[in-house]
Design a protein around this motif. Structure first.
Motif, PDB file in Angstrom:
ATOM      1  N   ALA A   1       0.426  -0.149  -5.985  1.00 31.36           N
ATOM      2  CA  ALA A   1      -0.793   0.881  -5.909  1.00 31.36           C
ATOM      3  C   ALA A   1      -2.103   0.631  -5.690  1.00 31.36           C
ATOM      4  O   ALA A   1      -2.820   1.150  -4.988  1.00 31.36           O
ATOM      5  CB  ALA A   1      -0.713   1.511  -7.299  1.00 31.36           C
ATOM      6  N   LEU A   2      -2.557  -0.619  -6.261  1.00 34.76           N
ATOM      7  CA  LEU A   2      -3.956  -1.313  -5.954  1.00 34.76           C
ATOM      8  C   LEU A   2      -3.961  -1.470  -4.385  1.00 34.76           C
ATOM      9  O   LEU A   2      -5.099  -1.211  -3.895  1.00 34.76           O
ATOM     10  CB  LEU A   2      -4.161  -2.498  -6.861  1.00 34.76           C
ATOM     11  N   MET A   3      -3.155  -2.172  -3.991  1.00 33.72           N
ATOM     12  CA  MET A   3      -3.104  -2.195  -2.475  1.00 33.72           C
ATOM     13  C   MET A   3      -3.237  -1.014  -1.470  1.00 33.72           C
ATOM     14  O   MET A   3      -4.144  -0.951  -0.654  1.00 33.72           O
ATOM     15  CB  MET A   3      -1.902  -2.989  -1.828  1.00 33.72           C
ATOM     16  N   PHE A   4      -2.459  -0.007  -1.857  1.00 35.73           N
ATOM     17  CA  PHE A   4      -2.734   1.345  -1.303  1.00 35.73           C
ATOM     18  C   PHE A   4      -3.944   1.940  -1.406  1.00 35.73           C
ATOM     19  O   PHE A   4      -4.543   2.482  -0.703  1.00 35.73           O
ATOM     20  CB  PHE A   4      -1.670   2.376  -1.564  1.00 35.73           C
ATOM     21  N   ILE A   5      -4.503   1.710  -2.717  1.00 39.55           N
ATOM     22  CA  ILE A   5      -5.899   2.438  -3.053  1.00 39.55           C
ATOM     23  C   ILE A   5      -7.026   1.605  -2.245  1.00 39.55           C
ATOM     24  O   ILE A   5      -7.969   2.337  -1.703  1.00 39.55           O
ATOM     25  CB  ILE A   5      -6.144   2.173  -4.516  1.00 39.55           C
ATOM     26  N   ALA A   6      -6.974   0.381  -1.906  1.00 37.90           N
ATOM     27  CA  ALA A   6      -7.739  -0.475  -1.492  1.00 37.90           C
ATOM     28  C   ALA A   6      -7.923  -0.127   0.151  1.00 37.90           C
ATOM     29  O   ALA A   6      -9.229   0.046   0.648  1.00 37.90           O
ATOM     30  CB  ALA A   6      -7.584  -2.129  -1.487  1.00 37.90           C
ATOM     31  N   LEU A   7      -6.656   0.103   0.334  1.00 36.00           N
ATOM     32  CA  LEU A   7      -6.606   0.424   2.188  1.00 36.00           C
ATOM     33  C   LEU A   7      -7.150   1.829   2.418  1.00 36.00           C
ATOM     34  O   LEU A   7      -7.688   2.063   3.448  1.00 36.00           O
ATOM     35  CB  LEU A   7      -5.321   0.300   2.571  1.00 36.00           C
ATOM     36  N   ALA A   8      -6.834   2.701   1.385  1.00 33.03           N
ATOM     37  CA  ALA A   8      -7.603   3.997   1.500  1.00 33.03           C
ATOM     38  C   ALA A   8      -8.972   4.104   1.421  1.00 33.03           C
ATOM     39  O   ALA A   8      -9.663   4.745   2.205  1.00 33.03           O
ATOM     40  CB  ALA A   8      -6.964   4.647   0.224  1.00 33.03           C
ATOM     41  N   ILE A   9      -9.651   3.198   0.480  1.00 34.03           N
ATOM     42  CA  ILE A   9     -11.123   3.061   0.326  1.00 34.03           C
ATOM     43  C   ILE A   9     -11.592   2.407   1.883  1.00 34.03           C
ATOM     44  O   ILE A   9     -12.794   3.065   2.318  1.00 34.03           O
ATOM     45  CB  ILE A   9     -11.447   2.117  -0.671  1.00 34.03           C
TER      46      ILE A   9
END
Length: 408
Positions: free
Chosen positions: A314-322
């Motif tokens: 989940a953190l990885m997807f949040i980071a790439l979304a930012i």
């Protein structure tokens, strides 16, 4: 007559836009296929991964300044067409070599060097031709439309790319990108634009190159912006090399999962590009660039702390979304600012100068990341990436760019 001219201009931009969309879609497929080919199919070492990522950018160091000077000497549409044909041919060699059973890392590097050489001229012509198709006051909107299309391609392309990699294999999936460049060439060749043949210059290439360098680095706001962007590319080159090793090797994600992650990045970029003109009008291009530069260290700090398991995913997807949202807001404002602050006769040189240095430093970042991962590991390398992104933000924030609130 005026209506006919406006209609022709819209038609020309529509073809230019469609060509860019097709090549962006193909490139999005390759964004998934190339790391899988290098890391999993060819079992490259971390240093080899860095060399491959750097290969397509090395020609910018060798040819970038010359490409800019000749872009201002020649008509820009033919340059763009032949550059796309060259990129199609070089990418098309990769699946042929693989199907023949002879593809090796050094062959891939050689092919990407040739691809990069064509890209040097292609990108210089692309950003220099657009101001001849669109009035300068509409450049941020035009760049935002191109960014939106590119983001849409990055959203759909990686998902399809991951499926193609699973179905056909990474080398064959790259063939999609080669075909997209052929379509790009055909569409750009059909653009109706009367480009005057530039006069044969009496000055030497050295003098013309020097003029481009002076405008790029001595301008009150463009100089600091160029410096900040160079540092950003150092960080980004290292970040993307480290990301592929983290995702595909350390965390053991599949090619499809990697494609889904890049699709989220593309979707966020699309959202950012959609609101970029409005935010640019509200805050001004300088503050927009500074604020977005401050978001990149945050995104990559999240990547650095992501671990195995559902929370790490989940953190990885949040980071790439930012990362995607930030890039979408920033890019059209930055490119529009460069295009409006630079005279038409210098656009080729200025565009090629900054892209040449950007891509060269990006290649250096990729190489350094490959070495760093081998020496200190993925996590510590990502901490270094965060620090360099922070330096890029600070360079912009402490410059007169913060006062640049208008394109004129």
């Amino acid at each position: 007559m005026a209506g006919a001219l406006r209609s022709a201009a819209r038609s020309s931009f529509a073809r230019f836009w469609t060509a860019a969309a097709l090549s962006s879609f193909g490139s999005a497929v390759t964004t998934v296929a190339m790391p899988v080919l290098v890391v999993q199919v060819l079992a490259a070492t971390p240093v080899q991964v860095g060399v491959v990522n750097a290969a397509q950018f090395v020609p910018y160091a060798l040819l970038g300044l010359l490409a800019g000077a000749y872009t201002d000497r020649w008509r820009r549409r033919p340059i763009l067409v032949w550059a796309s044909i060259g990129r199609a041919a070089t990418l098309g060699v990769i699946p042929v070599l693989w199907l023949s059973g002879v593809l090796q890392i050094w062959m891939l590097v050689t092919t990407l060097l040739l691809f990069g050489g064509c890209s040097v001229f292609g990108f210089a012509a692309t950003q220099s031709l657009l101001p001849r198709l669109v009035p300068r006051k509409g450049l941020v909107v035009a760049n935002a439309r191109l960014d939106q299309t590119d983001a849409a391609a990055q959203t759909l392309g990686p998902a399809i790319g991951g499926g193609l990699v699973g179905l056909l294999g990474a080398p064959v999936a790259i063939l999609v990108d080669a075909v997209s460049y052929l379509a790009d060439a055909v569409l750009n060749a059909s653009i109706r634009i009367r480009e005057p043949q530039p006069d044969s210059p009496a000055r030497s290439l050295r003098t013309e190159i020097r003029d481009g360098l002076r405008w790029t680095y001595r301008h009150r706001t463009l100089g600091p912006l160029a410096a900040s962007t160079h540092v950003w590319f150092l960080a980004n080159g290292a970040a993307m090399t480290t990301l592929s090793l983290l995702i595909l090797r350390s965390l053991g994600w599949s090619g499809f999962a990697f494609g889904a992650l890049l699709a989220v990045f593309g979707l966020a970029t699309l959202a950012g590009a959609s609101v970029a003109p409005r935010i640019g009008e509200w805050l001004g291009p300088g503050p927009v660039i500074i604020l977005t530069r401050c978001a990149y260290p945050v995104a990559w700090l999240i990547v650095a702390i992501a671990q195995h398991g559902a929370l790490g995913t989940a953190l990885m997807f949040i980071a790439l979304a930012i990362q995607g949202l930030t890039a979408g807001v920033e890019n059209s404002n930055e490119v529009g600012y460069w295009q409006t602050q630079t005279p038409d006769g210098l656009l080729g040189r200025v565009n090629a100068t900054r892209r040449s240095v950007n891509r060269t430093i990006g290649a250096l970042g990729a190489l350094l990341a490959g070495l760093a991962v081998g020496l200190i590991g993925v996590r510590l390398t990502l901490i270094g990436v965060v620090i360099v992104f922070a330096v890029a933000a600070l360079t912009a924030a402490l410059s007169p760019l913060r006062q640049a609130r208008h394109l004129s």
